[in-house]
Write a protein that holds these residues in place. Sequence first.
Motif, PDB file in Angstrom:
ATOM      1  N   PRO A  45     -59.748 -32.887  15.944  1.00 32.13           N
ATOM      2  CA  PRO A  45     -60.092 -33.819  17.032  1.00 32.13           C
ATOM      3  C   PRO A  45     -58.879 -34.647  17.433  1.00 32.13           C
ATOM      4  O   PRO A  45     -58.084 -35.065  16.592  1.00 32.13           O
ATOM      5  CB  PRO A  45     -61.174 -34.693  16.410  1.00 32.13           C
ATOM      6  N   GLN A  46     -58.753 -34.883  18.742  1.00 36.94           N
ATOM      7  CA  GLN A  46     -57.686 -35.722  19.265  1.00 36.94           C
ATOM      8  C   GLN A  46     -58.324 -36.869  20.060  1.00 36.94           C
ATOM      9  O   GLN A  46     -59.523 -37.105  19.958  1.00 36.94           O
ATOM     10  CB  GLN A  46     -56.747 -34.889  20.151  1.00 36.94           C
ATOM     11  N   ASP A  48     -59.936 -39.108  23.128  1.00 37.64           N
ATOM     12  CA  ASP A  48     -60.868 -38.842  24.230  1.00 37.64           C
ATOM     13  C   ASP A  48     -61.674 -37.559  24.034  1.00 37.64           C
ATOM     14  O   ASP A  48     -61.914 -36.802  24.979  1.00 37.64           O
ATOM     15  CB  ASP A  48     -60.118 -38.776  25.576  1.00 37.64           C
ATOM     16  N   ASP A  49     -62.090 -37.305  22.809  1.00 30.27           N
ATOM     17  CA  ASP A  49     -62.913 -36.131  22.507  1.00 30.27           C
ATOM     18  C   ASP A  49     -62.204 -34.806  22.753  1.00 30.27           C
ATOM     19  O   ASP A  49     -62.856 -33.765  22.880  1.00 30.27           O
ATOM     20  CB  ASP A  49     -64.227 -36.152  23.305  1.00 30.27           C
ATOM     21  N   LEU A  50     -60.908 -34.816  22.852  1.00 30.42           N
ATOM     22  CA  LEU A  50     -60.150 -33.577  22.989  1.00 30.42           C
ATOM     23  C   LEU A  50     -60.151 -32.858  21.649  1.00 30.42           C
ATOM     24  O   LEU A  50     -59.786 -33.431  20.629  1.00 30.42           O
ATOM     25  CB  LEU A  50     -58.716 -33.884  23.423  1.00 30.42           C
ATOM     26  N   LEU A  51     -60.586 -31.588  21.658  1.00 34.02           N
ATOM     27  CA  LEU A  51     -60.636 -30.800  20.426  1.00 34.02           C
ATOM     28  C   LEU A  51     -59.686 -29.617  20.530  1.00 34.02           C
ATOM     29  O   LEU A  51     -59.641 -28.924  21.551  1.00 34.02           O
ATOM     30  CB  LEU A  51     -62.048 -30.271  20.168  1.00 34.02           C
ATOM     31  N   ALA A 173     -49.095 -21.230  21.577  1.00 36.07           N
ATOM     32  CA  ALA A 173     -50.319 -21.035  20.805  1.00 36.07           C
ATOM     33  C   ALA A 173     -50.015 -20.583  19.384  1.00 36.07           C
ATOM     34  O   ALA A 173     -50.664 -21.012  18.426  1.00 36.07           O
ATOM     35  CB  ALA A 173     -51.227 -20.026  21.503  1.00 36.07           C
ATOM     36  N   ARG A 174     -49.012 -19.719  19.220  1.00 33.31           N
ATOM     37  CA  ARG A 174     -48.665 -19.251  17.874  1.00 33.31           C
ATOM     38  C   ARG A 174     -48.096 -20.385  17.027  1.00 33.31           C
ATOM     39  O   ARG A 174     -48.245 -20.400  15.810  1.00 33.31           O
ATOM     40  CB  ARG A 174     -47.671 -18.090  17.950  1.00 33.31           C
ATOM     41  N   GLN A 175     -47.431 -21.340  17.657  1.00 32.06           N
ATOM     42  CA  GLN A 175     -46.923 -22.481  16.911  1.00 32.06           C
ATOM     43  C   GLN A 175     -48.067 -23.322  16.356  1.00 32.06           C
ATOM     44  O   GLN A 175     -47.918 -23.972  15.313  1.00 32.06           O
ATOM     45  CB  GLN A 175     -46.010 -23.326  17.808  1.00 32.06           C
ATOM     46  N   VAL A 176     -49.212 -23.304  17.028  1.00 33.09           N
ATOM     47  CA  VAL A 176     -50.390 -24.001  16.506  1.00 33.09           C
ATOM     48  C   VAL A 176     -51.051 -23.179  15.407  1.00 33.09           C
ATOM     49  O   VAL A 176     -51.404 -23.694  14.342  1.00 33.09           O
ATOM     50  CB  VAL A 176     -51.409 -24.292  17.624  1.00 33.09           C
ATOM     51  N   SER A 177     -51.208 -21.871  15.637  1.00 33.51           N
ATOM     52  CA  SER A 177     -51.923 -21.029  14.670  1.00 33.51           C
ATOM     53  C   SER A 177     -51.176 -20.898  13.346  1.00 33.51           C
ATOM     54  O   SER A 177     -51.782 -20.662  12.304  1.00 33.51           O
ATOM     55  CB  SER A 177     -52.181 -19.636  15.261  1.00 33.51           C
ATOM     56  N   GLU A 188     -49.970 -35.790  15.762  1.00 34.41           N
ATOM     57  CA  GLU A 188     -49.009 -35.947  16.846  1.00 34.41           C
ATOM     58  C   GLU A 188     -48.462 -34.589  17.290  1.00 34.41           C
ATOM     59  O   GLU A 188     -48.275 -34.333  18.485  1.00 34.41           O
ATOM     60  CB  GLU A 188     -47.852 -36.857  16.412  1.00 34.41           C
ATOM     61  N   PHE A 189     -48.209 -33.705  16.304  1.00 33.34           N
ATOM     62  CA  PHE A 189     -47.733 -32.361  16.634  1.00 33.34           C
ATOM     63  C   PHE A 189     -48.768 -31.618  17.479  1.00 33.34           C
ATOM     64  O   PHE A 189     -48.436 -31.025  18.507  1.00 33.34           O
ATOM     65  CB  PHE A 189     -47.445 -31.589  15.342  1.00 33.34           C
ATOM     66  N   LEU A 190     -50.030 -31.645  17.044  1.00 37.55           N
ATOM     67  CA  LEU A 190     -51.078 -30.936  17.758  1.00 37.55           C
ATOM     68  C   LEU A 190     -51.309 -31.528  19.144  1.00 37.55           C
ATOM     69  O   LEU A 190     -51.592 -30.795  20.107  1.00 37.55           O
ATOM     70  CB  LEU A 190     -52.376 -30.964  16.947  1.00 37.55           C
ATOM     71  N   LEU A 191     -51.202 -32.823  19.263  1.00 36.21           N
ATOM     72  CA  LEU A 191     -51.381 -33.453  20.566  1.00 36.21           C
ATOM     73  C   LEU A 191     -50.284 -32.999  21.534  1.00 36.21           C
ATOM     74  O   LEU A 191     -50.548 -32.714  22.710  1.00 36.21           O
ATOM     75  CB  LEU A 191     -51.364 -34.972  20.423  1.00 36.21           C
TER      76      LEU A 191
END
Length: 320
Positions: A45-46, A48-51, A173-177, A188-191
């Motif tokens: 979760p980020q 404002d309900d951003l997931l 996307a691969r940097q997240v996965s 902060e990284f994911l945001l």
Amino acid sequence: MTAILERVTVGRCFARASNHPGGVPDAIRLMPPSDVSEGYEDVFPQHDDLLITSKQIAARGAFEDHEPGLGRLVFLFHLHGRRTVEVKGAGRHDLNLPKFVAYYHAEGVVKTSFWSQGDTETSILVGFSPQKPPPVVNSALRANSDARALISKPNCPCFWLEFPLTLEMERAARQVSAANIHPAIMREFLLAKADELLCLGSDALLASFTRSSDQSAAERIKLDLVVKIIDEDFRTTPTVGFLAERVDVQPAVLSSLFLDRFGFTISEYCARKRMDMANRLLATTNMPLKQVAYEVGYNHISNFNLAFRKTFGVTPRQAR
């Protein structure tokens, strides 16, 4: 944010782990049915309900998952693998190639995902309320009336729009996965990554609305035929000249049209198809690596290893 996390798990076959193994604050891990599958779905979760959701699923048997709608717009970045999705009002869709999907999952409407034996999936999703969109999406809505009309309606009906997965999308996307970030700064990284993916997804939406009135039906038909020719024998890379002759288009024009529509060149598309098939064979068979390489068109295992590592960041042996 607790409320939205609780709603994410309602009615699903995925079980919630007691704690997220990475120690990321507020994150939850959902696990598919252990008797027929393995892997996980991490939900971060980020504000404002951003997931942000990262899926890594491998199905040993067929199973399905029923996910209730939360009235959210979702940007889905499907990296590889296969899953079939059915949403009432938006139809049934196969995620079997790298692609970007923008869809709206209306409040209370069930989305059903189907996995068959041997299916795998790696994908990243960014979901948010269209009534409170992140700044970058809000800018896109202000910039285009068609996007505004599609997304900003009250009681918006479900929709599903597919686009090519560009190399920039795939990289982000691969940097997240495969993120290996300290839990203290993971949010902060994911945001930052979510903002990047939202920018790229919004750009694809705006570009599609701009192009839709300009690209002729004949061009779309010819490009669809080119993809069909490649998919029938993706182990080889047909020359642009051969494909251009088949669809009666000048080679330079075909290259430009293909890149404009799909976000990568014809040779890059062929390479991605081969690597996705290789990854599927590694995950679902005990086939020797040399045979896997041969099955996807590589006569030399060293070339195959190099291409696989360049695509996925690991060797075929590590992936298996």
